[in-house]
Design an enzyme around this catalytic site. Structure first.
Site: not given
Length: 472
Positions: A150-152, A154
């Site tokens: 999950p990229c949220q 960063f």
């Protein structure tokens, strides 16, 4: 005796999953006409005999151990709607295993690839149990482990708490999983924000005079620094870059960081582009939206814009946005957003027929990130989303219409997955990889591993010089 539906209700799986278990002999049953019946005792025996730690996920998420072929094998984490995995399959890999916690994504995986072993949260599993679920022994070689955590945590649009965010912790769990599985190659995909995210976030009101100096973990890039240290300590050589998917045949300008890790200690080369802006390096030009949706047929599935926005869209042409409205309508259309900073190019945005699409988002009708058809007064359809992300037309995305937009919008473009798969296949086979010196992989500078490491060291020296960094 139990019907297929009754067994499915008990096991909390789909009836199709039960039929597959019966057909493959994993669950003792009898064929009656076109269906199956299952003895309750046999069902209970099946549950109790499945090895500890594996039973729940075989029953609740997957269909058992997949059948191996002679293709290189890949294990997929944070699989989503499987855009990456489709690309890897096209390159020649067999995906044995997938993990995904989103319900709609799991339904999509089961619908399209029921033979793949599927689990939920990777933190509930050890490398040993992942091998068992995948039908691999402790000594079986794994060619590739791939995943996009999950990229949220960063994302530059979020709070950027890095690994202090719950999703950041999942990222570290994935790094530990890679090290534990010990594949020949590993690929990690994420957003550009990973390049500058800290490992630990310290609020700005807790910095400066009266507070302790920052640590290396709290510097911009501290998260990636930790990831590289862990993987290199485990014996992996790495390279990474920020890649625009348009350079790999995707009709979309979408930029993602891709880390490639090699267990043999040799630094992997960069991906081989197949397209370029303007046809540089003798490559075909970027694919356009018009090329992507050519021949699209059937009933298009899409949501609608509110009437107050359609009023302005009817005045805009292909490739235009709010700035192309008459001056007197610009302030009316934008409201308070007219006075905010930034380019605001996502407001009232029609796609250009002759350019790649902008980055697809998870909802095509949010005011600041509109994705409107070049001519028709509507957002892009689910079918157009699929074409832009290069999903096969027959890939069945499950869930509500908003679930579908979200799954496709979050996916890795199939073309980028294909480029990754082709590179790893070449490395596995010892084939020569073509290099493109001076190629602009993205619109940003200093995004490769070599440039990033030099910049990170410069940041450390700058903070040391200003006496703002704790001794290393």
């Amino acid at each position: 005796m139990l019907s297929v539906q009754e067994a499915a209700d008990i096991l909390k799986v789909t009836p199709q999953q039960v039929r597959n278990l019966c057909r493959e002999g994993k669950l003792r049953s009898e064929r009656v006409g076109k269906s199956w019946i299952i003895d309750r005792g046999d069902l209970e025996e099946y549950c109790s005999s499945t090895s500890a730690g594996v039973a729940e996920d075989r029953l609740f998420y997957g269909l058992g151990i997949p059948k191996r072929t002679n293709k290189p094998i890949a294990l997929s984490f944070f699989s989503g709607a499987m855009g990456m995995d489709i690309g890897l399959e096209q390159a020649g890999f067999q995906t044995l295993f997938a993990s995904e916690i989103d319900n709609a994504c799991r339904k999509t995986i089961v619908k399209n690839r029921p033979e793949i072993a599927l689990v939920g949260d990777i933190r509930d599993f050890s490398p040993k149990s992942v091998r068992e679920i995948s039908g691999l022994s402790a000594t079986d070689e794994i060619d590739l482990v791939v995943g996009g955590p999950p990229c949220q945590a960063f994302s530059t649009a979020g709070n950027r708490k890095g690994f202090e965010d719950e999703r950041g912790n999942v990222f570290l769990s994935f790094i530990d999983m890679i090290i534990g599985l010990n594949p020949r190659y590993a690929v990690i995909e994420n957003v550009r924000g990973l390049l500058s995210a800290p490992l630990k976030h310290r609020p700005h009101n807790q910095r400066g005079e009266g507070f302790p100096n920052l640590t290396v973990d709290e510097l911009p890039g501290g998260a990636l620094h930790e990831i590289l240290n862990k993987l290199e300590a485990a014996g992996y050589a790495l390279s990474f870059n920020l890649y625009n998917a348009a350079n790999f045949g995707t009709p979309q300008q979408r930029e993602r960081v891709v880390l490639i890790c090699s267990r043999d200690g040799k630094r992997p080369p960069y991906l081989e582009p197949t397209n370029s802006e303007g046809g540089s390096f003798g490559l075909p030009k970027w694919k356009t939206f018009q090329e992507a949706v050519e021949g699209i047929g059937g009933n298009l599935e899409c949501i609608s814009f509110p009437e107050k926005r359609l009023k302005y869209y009817r005045l805009l042409k292909s490739g235009e946005n709010w700035r192309n409205l008459p001056d007197e309508l610009q302030r009316e259309a934008m409201g308070k957003s007219y006075f905010s900073g930034g380019g605001k190019t996502g407001f009232l945005r029609r796609l250009h027929w002759d350019k790649p699409s902008p980055t697809l988002v998870t909802h095509p009708a949010m005011p600041a990130t509109d994705l409107a058809h070049p001519e028709e007064d509507r957002p892009l359809s689910v079918q157009e989303y699929k074409r832009i992300q290069e999903f096969p037309d027959d890939w069945d995305i499950q869930g509500s219409i908003l679930d579908k937009y979200k799954q496709i919008g979050n996916a890795v473009p199939v073309g980028l997955g294909l480029a990754i798969g082709k590179l790893i296949i070449k490395l596995l086979n010892g084939e020569k990889v073509q290099t493109f010196d001076g190629f602009s992989y993205s619109r940003y500078r200093n995004t490769s591993d070599k440039e990033w490491k030099m910049e990170f060291q410069a940041t450390i020296k700058q903070f040391e010089k200003q006496k703002l960094l704790m001794p290393i």
